[in-house]
Design an enzyme around this catalytic site. Structure first.
Site, mmCIF file in Angstrom:
data_model
loop_
_atom_site.group_PDB
_atom_site.id
_atom_site.type_symbol
_atom_site.label_atom_id
_atom_site.label_comp_id
_atom_site.label_asym_id
_atom_site.label_seq_id
_atom_site.Cartn_x
_atom_site.Cartn_y
_atom_site.Cartn_z
ATOM 1 N N SER A 301 0.654 -1.136 0.064
ATOM 2 C CA SER A 301 0.086 -0.096 -0.010
ATOM 3 C C SER A 301 0.794 1.203 0.050
ATOM 4 C CB SER A 301 -1.081 -0.123 1.165
ATOM 5 O OG SER A 301 -2.023 0.821 0.808
ATOM 6 N N ASP A 312 10.284 4.938 -10.083
ATOM 7 C CA ASP A 312 10.009 5.523 -11.232
ATOM 8 C C ASP A 312 10.838 6.934 -11.687
ATOM 9 O OD1 ASP A 312 8.066 3.474 -11.806
ATOM 10 O OD2 ASP A 312 6.272 4.814 -11.769
ATOM 11 N N LYS A 326 -0.592 -4.199 -3.344
ATOM 12 C CA LYS A 326 -2.059 -3.834 -2.586
ATOM 13 C C LYS A 326 -1.900 -2.392 -3.337
ATOM 14 C CE LYS A 326 -4.729 -1.995 0.375
ATOM 15 N NZ LYS A 326 -5.534 -0.741 0.399
#
Length: 527
Positions: A301, A312, A326
């Site tokens: 999460s 990224d 998740k």
């Protein structure tokens, strides 16, 4: 870890949007979205009430209708939607709010069930329990005059909690002490910090472990980084292992601290939730240093939001094992004053567009929660995205680390030591016999021999080969347990992380993290 326990731990601190902030938006849209099927909903409700009425009239025994609905019908309804939507009864809802707020009222200690008894794992530093003299290993025999034999752990915890300023009488049995010990402890507001460890693990290299993302995480991180800057911060290891998530806003805040202002951190949208992008508002202020982020199969999460954003944007090297996967956002809707509904309202995506959520179609809850930590689990690699530098990253199955470090697993002998509580019990006995440890105490060969004889006395089965092959493991684990027993939990965690072989591997990868930063800098210069 038991899959049901993992599910509870993942669901309680799920990536939560506070309904008090977004209730107007989500509430109005839910009504509009369901208006077209209003007749169908009314028919379904009537059928349910008809069934309930038949059961109430004709079932062989008297039934508790409220329990049947709130413990049976509603949870089962939510389970058909996804693995993370959940109804919270009053006790669970209070626990959820305590997790979010970062504090609760009580005496301040970890407790657990051991051999049918409730024992003190460790009092938290500077809390009423710590100041009163409760110690790791104490068996809780009575609370306010009532025997705790056969009382489940949750009920014992409820008895120990209470309004700040009130008193609770605790009677314990301590190994090596003949008489029961009586303590009268005044409850207080107990901080429940999300950062359990923050220190320089090497000169100029900081180590921060975030256990959960609650309302205090951002402030705790600010303080930790400020303390590091005073002595000169040259690199950082951020440990998100076993961090099962928490508040989305705090995951965004943590990411913001390490990214350039304006960089996208995460976005989310759902059927009744328009797309929303979260960007770095303050940014890192130009402060850039090599950074390694540690993750494992229980990182979920909000942890995946942080790891995904930093990966990224090529800001940090992600190391460890693939994360849980998740990527569902829950909005918590209060149901009256004491209950709540955590309903999945959106899916979140990393800056490159990766959906981190694993597939849960046609998968049992047991398999869903146990799969990520199985030896055979491999995340999907068919959803390919690119980082800012053009590195390939994958979605649809958690965060795949840049460098895989196989999680160190316990061997059979080590499992035996933990199941028999031998390490903790020996540490408690040792510190009772040595109330004043010498500075920088280390477990010597003589201490190791004492532990061997202790195992014989406790009738723990092992071979001499088991003992000699695990000598290094025994020494570093005993050191941690002795420091917890002699000093406090913080000292024990410091020892644990400094001696952790996986943390040492992460430190060895800091030069690679530096190369990643330098490559990113060259790319920006070319543009």
């Amino acid at each position: 870890m038991n899959p049901e326990k993992r599910r509870l731990l993942l669901t309680l601190p799920a990536a939560i949007l506070c309904c008090s902030l977004l209730g107007g938006v989500f509430g109005s849209r839910v009504v509009v979205a369901s208006a077209a099927s209003e007749g169908e909903v009314a028919d379904s409700i009537k059928r349910f009430t008809d069934v309930l009425a038949v059961v109430e009239r004709n079932y062989a025994d008297q039934i508790d209708s409220e329990r049947a609905i709130f413990s049976g019908a509603i949870p089962n309804l939510l389970h058909t939607l996804d693995p993370h939507s959940q109804f919270f009864d009053p006790d669970s809802f209070r626990q959820l709010r305590d997790e979010q707020k970062g504090q609760y009222a009580g005496v301040g200690m970890q407790i657990a069930t051991r051999n049918g008894n409730t024992i003190v794992v460790a009092p938290f530093p500077k809390t009423p329990a710590y100041k009163a003299g409760l110690r790791p290993g104490d068996v809780i025999a009575e609370v306010d005059g009532e025997a705790m034999d056969g009382v489940n752990l949750g009920e014992v915890a409820n008895r120990l909690r209470g309004p700040a300023g009130t008193q609770v009488k605790i009677v314990v049995v301590r190994r090596g002490v003949d008489d029961m010990l009586n303590f009268e402890v005044t409850r207080a507001a107990i901080p429940y910090p999300s950062i359990s460890s923050s220190f320089f693990i090497k000169p100029g290299i900081g180590f921060i472990r975030i256990d959960r993302f609650n309302e205090t995480t951002g402030k705790e991180l600010d303080k930790a980084l400020a303390d590091f800057r005073k002595e000169g911060l040259k690199g950082l290891v951020l440990d998100l292992r076993k961090n099962r998530g928490g508040l989305l806003s705090e995951g965004v805040y943590v990411s913001d601290k390490f990214l350039e202002r304006g960089k996208t951190i995460v976005s989310h949208y759902g059927r009744s939730s328009p797309e929303r992008k979260y960007k770095a508002k303050r940014g890192n202020g130009g402060e850039v240093f090599p950074m390694v982020v540690m993750v494992d199969c229980d990182s979920a999460s909000a942890s995946e939001i942080v790891a995904g954003a930093l990966q990224d944007h090529d800001r940090a090297l992600i190391v460890g094992t693939p994360t849980f996967g998740k990527g569902l956002v829950q909005t918590v809707y209060p149901m009256g004053k004491t209950a709540g509904l955590a309903l999945t309202t959106a899916r979140y995506y990393t800056p490159s567009g990766r959906l981190i959520q694993r597939s849960y179609d046609d998968v049992s809850l047991w398999k869903y929660y146990s799969d990520p930590c199985s030896d055979k689990y491999e995340p999907r690699t068919d959803e390919v995205k690119l980082t800012d530098q053009g590195r390939r990253v994958y979605g649809g199955g958690g965060i795949t680390p840049d460098v895989r470090i196989a999680e160190t697993k316990l061997n059979e002998f080590q499992v035996t030591l933990w199941r028999s509580y031998s390490l903790q019990t020996f540490a408690q006995e040792y510190t009772l016999q040595h109330p004043k440890l010498e500075p920088n105490w280390e477990p010597t060969d003589a201490v190791l021999e004492e532990f061997r004889q202790f195992l014989y006395r406790e009738k723990v089965e092992f071979s001499e080969a088991d003992f000699s092959e695990n000598a290094d493991y025994i020494k570093r684990t005993l050191k941690r347990e002795v420091y917890v027993s002699a000093y406090d939990l913080h000292e024990g965690e410091y020892v644990k992380h400094t001696l952790d072989p996986d943390v040492q591997k992460a430190l060895d990868l800091l030069p690679e993290a530096k190369e990643l930063l330098e490559s990113s800098g060259r790319l920006i210069a070319r543009q």
